[in-house]
Design a protein around this motif. Structure first.
Motif, short mmCIF file in Angstrom:
data_model
loop_
_atom_site.label_atom_id
_atom_site.label_comp_id
_atom_site.label_asym_id
_atom_site.label_seq_id
_atom_site.Cartn_x
_atom_site.Cartn_y
_atom_site.Cartn_z
N ALA A 121 0.82 -1.33 0.08
CA ALA A 121 -0.26 0.32 0.30
C ALA A 121 1.21 1.10 -0.22
CB ALA A 121 -0.92 0.02 0.87
N ARG A 122 -0.14 2.45 -0.93
CA ARG A 122 1.17 3.30 -0.53
C ARG A 122 -0.06 4.49 0.49
NH1 ARG A 122 5.27 3.43 -4.48
NH2 ARG A 122 4.79 1.79 -5.66
N GLY A 123 1.13 5.82 1.11
CA GLY A 123 -0.05 6.59 2.12
C GLY A 123 -0.17 7.86 0.27
N PRO A 124 -1.26 9.06 0.73
CA PRO A 124 -1.80 9.53 2.16
C PRO A 124 -2.38 8.35 3.10
CG PRO A 124 -2.48 10.74 0.98
CD PRO A 124 -1.57 9.87 -0.10
N PHE A 125 -2.46 7.76 3.73
CA PHE A 125 -3.33 6.90 4.65
C PHE A 125 -4.18 7.66 5.46
CE2 PHE A 125 1.07 4.49 4.27
CZ PHE A 125 -0.02 3.50 3.38
N THR A 126 -5.06 7.35 5.89
CA THR A 126 -6.39 7.94 7.01
C THR A 126 -6.37 7.39 7.80
OG1 THR A 126 -8.02 6.25 6.14
CG2 THR A 126 -7.59 8.93 4.70
N PRO A 127 -6.52 8.34 8.40
CA PRO A 127 -7.58 7.55 10.44
C PRO A 127 -8.48 6.30 10.46
CG PRO A 127 -7.28 9.91 10.68
CD PRO A 127 -7.30 9.45 9.43
N GLU A 128 -9.04 6.78 9.44
CA GLU A 128 -9.89 5.20 8.97
C GLU A 128 -9.95 4.08 8.74
OE1 GLU A 128 -11.72 9.11 9.73
OE2 GLU A 128 -10.47 8.77 8.17
N GLY A 129 -8.86 4.58 8.17
CA GLY A 129 -8.10 2.97 6.57
C GLY A 129 -7.00 2.59 8.43
N GLU A 130 -5.91 3.44 9.04
CA GLU A 130 -5.09 2.49 9.93
C GLU A 130 -5.98 2.01 11.15
OE1 GLU A 130 -3.30 3.05 8.59
OE2 GLU A 130 -1.06 3.96 8.88
N ARG A 131 -7.49 2.30 11.30
CA ARG A 131 -7.81 1.78 12.62
C ARG A 131 -8.91 0.07 11.87
NH1 ARG A 131 -10.89 6.99 13.12
NH2 ARG A 131 -9.75 8.15 15.07
N ALA A 132 -8.83 0.06 10.69
CA ALA A 132 -9.92 -0.50 9.96
C ALA A 132 -8.16 -2.28 9.75
CB ALA A 132 -10.31 -0.35 8.79
N LEU A 133 -6.80 -1.51 9.23
CA LEU A 133 -6.05 -2.63 9.37
C LEU A 133 -5.54 -2.93 11.14
CD1 LEU A 133 -3.90 -3.55 7.88
CD2 LEU A 133 -2.63 -1.80 7.99
N PHE A 134 -5.53 -2.06 11.32
CA PHE A 134 -5.29 -2.24 13.50
C PHE A 134 -6.29 -3.54 13.87
CE2 PHE A 134 -2.79 1.23 15.33
CZ PHE A 134 -1.83 1.11 14.26
N ASP A 135 -7.22 -3.29 13.44
CA ASP A 135 -8.34 -4.38 13.84
C ASP A 135 -8.21 -5.66 13.50
OD1 ASP A 135 -9.76 -2.54 15.69
OD2 ASP A 135 -11.44 -1.95 14.16
N ALA A 136 -8.02 -5.24 11.65
CA ALA A 136 -7.78 -6.97 11.37
C ALA A 136 -7.37 -7.68 11.52
CB ALA A 136 -8.13 -6.53 9.55
N ALA A 137 -5.81 -6.78 11.63
CA ALA A 137 -4.69 -7.70 11.67
C ALA A 137 -4.02 -7.75 13.28
CB ALA A 137 -3.19 -7.18 11.24
N ARG A 138 -5.27 -7.40 14.49
CA ARG A 138 -4.92 -7.36 15.91
C ARG A 138 -3.55 -6.39 16.24
NH1 ARG A 138 -5.09 -12.92 17.87
NH2 ARG A 138 -4.94 -13.73 15.35
N ILE A 139 -3.21 -5.76 15.65
CA ILE A 139 -1.75 -5.07 16.18
C ILE A 139 -2.17 -4.73 17.73
CG2 ILE A 139 -0.52 -2.95 15.55
CD1 ILE A 139 -0.67 -5.68 13.39
N ASP A 140 -0.25 -5.31 18.13
CA ASP A 140 -0.59 -4.57 19.28
C ASP A 140 0.46 -3.82 19.75
OD1 ASP A 140 1.09 -6.96 19.37
OD2 ASP A 140 0.43 -8.32 21.13
N VAL A 141 1.26 -3.50 18.10
CA VAL A 141 2.67 -2.47 18.66
C VAL A 141 2.84 -1.88 17.42
CG1 VAL A 141 4.01 -4.27 18.14
CG2 VAL A 141 5.09 -2.12 19.61
N VAL A 142 3.34 -0.92 17.08
CA VAL A 142 3.39 -0.66 16.04
C VAL A 142 5.38 -0.40 15.59
CG1 VAL A 142 3.71 1.40 13.64
CG2 VAL A 142 1.28 1.23 15.60
N ILE A 143 5.63 -0.54 14.43
CA ILE A 143 7.03 -0.15 14.30
C ILE A 143 7.78 0.65 13.04
CG2 ILE A 143 9.32 -0.81 13.59
CD1 ILE A 143 7.07 -3.40 14.72
N SER A 144 7.97 2.01 13.21
CA SER A 144 8.29 2.75 12.61
C SER A 144 9.19 3.52 12.35
CB SER A 144 6.43 3.85 13.04
OG SER A 144 6.60 5.08 11.91
N LYS A 145 9.33 4.63 10.78
CA LYS A 145 10.86 5.24 10.98
C LYS A 145 9.78 6.85 10.94
CE LYS A 145 12.60 3.21 7.19
NZ LYS A 145 12.98 2.93 5.38
N ASN A 146 10.88 7.30 11.91
CA ASN A 146 10.62 8.92 12.34
C ASN A 146 10.56 9.43 11.35
OD1 ASN A 146 9.78 11.71 13.22
ND2 ASN A 146 11.19 11.20 14.90
#
Length: 243
Positions: free
Chosen positions: A166-191
């Motif tokens: 997937a390519r950005g930009p990403f929305t809060p709604e889309g991120e919530r859906a991904l977090f829920d579907a994948a049951r995310i419990d930690v995010v790893i990110s570049k700053n």
């Protein structure tokens, strides 16, 4: 008019490239999507290190290099600084500001891949937003974890990893859906900074979820630095009017 070589592959670089005429060159390493609607020339591929870039600057009569590569593309930025010094060509750079932790954020810094692995050891469903690097470690996933890896291009996963292209930009709604579907419990990110991929941080904050933040590499100085694409684009416009 100075001929500009724009080193890109980011949204900032593309915004600058859209203001360049046919005289100038937009250079991509080959990993990013190649635009087909630009007036300027588009070059895809590496230069062959510092020596190759020096030769290119001379052969193409480049009068200014603008480094708008990703904040984590440290090697390309170092090569640009060295080559410009050798060729006596000015170097401008877009240095996008880092994100800053806000109230409610639980950020845990890591300096390298080993640090990332150590910081996620207690979690089970990490979301990696580091680009392609985690793909090299698919055989190292602990039995207690299932990784979700988001990167630009499709790639096969395995029983312990799901790859999301997937390519950005990403929305809060889309991120919530991904977090829920994948049951995310930690995010790893570049700053990385910027708005295009910031939504994941807002969703992690609202859920009280930790973020392992990979520290930025040290980047070389430039003759002139800008915080955003619009400032660099305006400066290029002014330069063209003056020369």
């Amino acid at each position: 008019m100075k001929r500009v070589l724009l080193l890109g592959g980011t949204g900032d670089a593309l915004a600058i490239a859209r203001g360049l005429s046919a005289t100038h060159v937009y250079s991509l390493a080959g990993l990013a999507r190649v635009p087909d609607d630009l007036a300027c020339a588009v070059r895809v591929g590496g230069f062959g290190g510092v020596d190759g870039l020096v030769a290119y600057l001379g052969a193409e009569r480049i009068g200014l290099v603008v480094d708008a590569t990703h904040p984590y593309a440290a090697q390309m930025s170092r090569h640009a600084r060295e080559a410009c010094a050798i060729a006596n060509v000015p170097l401008w750079a877009v240095r996008r500001p880092e994100w800053q932790a806000q109230t409610g954020d639980d950020w845990r810094e890591a300096r390298d891949w080993r640090g990332v692995v150590e910081r996620i050891a207690e979690f089970h469903r990490p979301l990696f937003t580091l680009g392609r690097e985690p793909l090299a470690h698919l055989d190292e996933i602990p039995a207690s974890q299932h990784w979700t890896i988001r990167c630009l291009d499709a790639h096969p996963g395995n029983a312990r990893a799901t790859i999301v292209d997937a390519r950005g930009p990403f929305t809060p709604e889309g991120e919530r859906a991904l977090f829920d579907a994948a049951r995310i419990d930690v995010v790893i990110s570049k700053n990385s900074g910027g708005r295009a991929t910031e939504a994941k941080l807002a969703v992690a904050r609202e859920r009280g979820m930790p973020v392992v933040m990979l520290a930025r590499p040290e980047l070389p100085d430039a003759d002139r630095a800008f915080d955003d694409a619009s400032s660099a684009r305006d400066a290029l416009t002014q330069l063209n009017h003056e020369t």
